[in-house]
Scaffold this motif. Sequence first.
Motif, PDB file in Angstrom:
ATOM      1  N   TYR A  33      17.154 -27.505 -15.844  1.00 25.10           N
ATOM      2  CA  TYR A  33      16.234 -28.160 -14.772  1.00 25.10           C
ATOM      3  C   TYR A  33      14.811 -28.323 -15.386  1.00 25.10           C
ATOM      4  CZ  TYR A  33      20.586 -27.085 -11.987  1.00 25.10           C
ATOM      5  OH  TYR A  33      21.665 -27.070 -11.640  1.00 25.10           O
ATOM      6  N   VAL A  83      13.415 -32.080 -15.704  1.00 22.14           N
ATOM      7  CA  VAL A  83      12.000 -32.584 -14.905  1.00 22.14           C
ATOM      8  C   VAL A  83      11.094 -32.959 -15.830  1.00 22.14           C
ATOM      9  CG1 VAL A  83      10.268 -31.476 -13.426  1.00 22.14           C
ATOM     10  CG2 VAL A  83      12.400 -30.946 -12.901  1.00 22.14           C
ATOM     11  N   SER A 124      11.631 -36.329 -16.983  1.00 26.94           N
ATOM     12  CA  SER A 124      11.291 -37.295 -15.867  1.00 26.94           C
ATOM     13  C   SER A 124       9.856 -37.525 -15.670  1.00 26.94           C
ATOM     14  CB  SER A 124      11.928 -36.985 -14.663  1.00 26.94           C
ATOM     15  OG  SER A 124      13.232 -36.944 -14.555  1.00 26.94           O
ATOM     16  N   VAL A 125       9.146 -36.580 -15.967  1.00 25.16           N
ATOM     17  CA  VAL A 125       7.738 -36.683 -15.856  1.00 25.16           C
ATOM     18  C   VAL A 125       7.150 -37.360 -16.768  1.00 25.16           C
ATOM     19  CG1 VAL A 125       5.510 -35.329 -15.547  1.00 25.16           C
ATOM     20  CG2 VAL A 125       7.405 -34.733 -13.984  1.00 25.16           C
TER      21      VAL A 125
END
Length: 78
Positions: free
Chosen positions: A12, A16, A19-20
């Motif tokens: 996770y 994340v 994605s960021v």
Amino acid sequence: MSAESALRHRFYVEAVLASVTGILAVATLISREWIEIIFGVDPDGGSGALEVGIVVVLAAATLTFGILARAEWRHAHP
């Protein structure tokens, strides 16, 4: 144990971060003046070299985090 619970916390975090960093790379491509707007400085004298460097670094980070997240996913789903 279900596949969802077999995923480690690390997956996770990596997903994340991928994605960021991807969003930031695209945002830098769209608006190259965000550094000047946010920090009020022009570190590259308007040449755009810093922004190109930022996009390259963010794209590399996105790719790296994506590969790591994929490896975690595959580890949980053999």
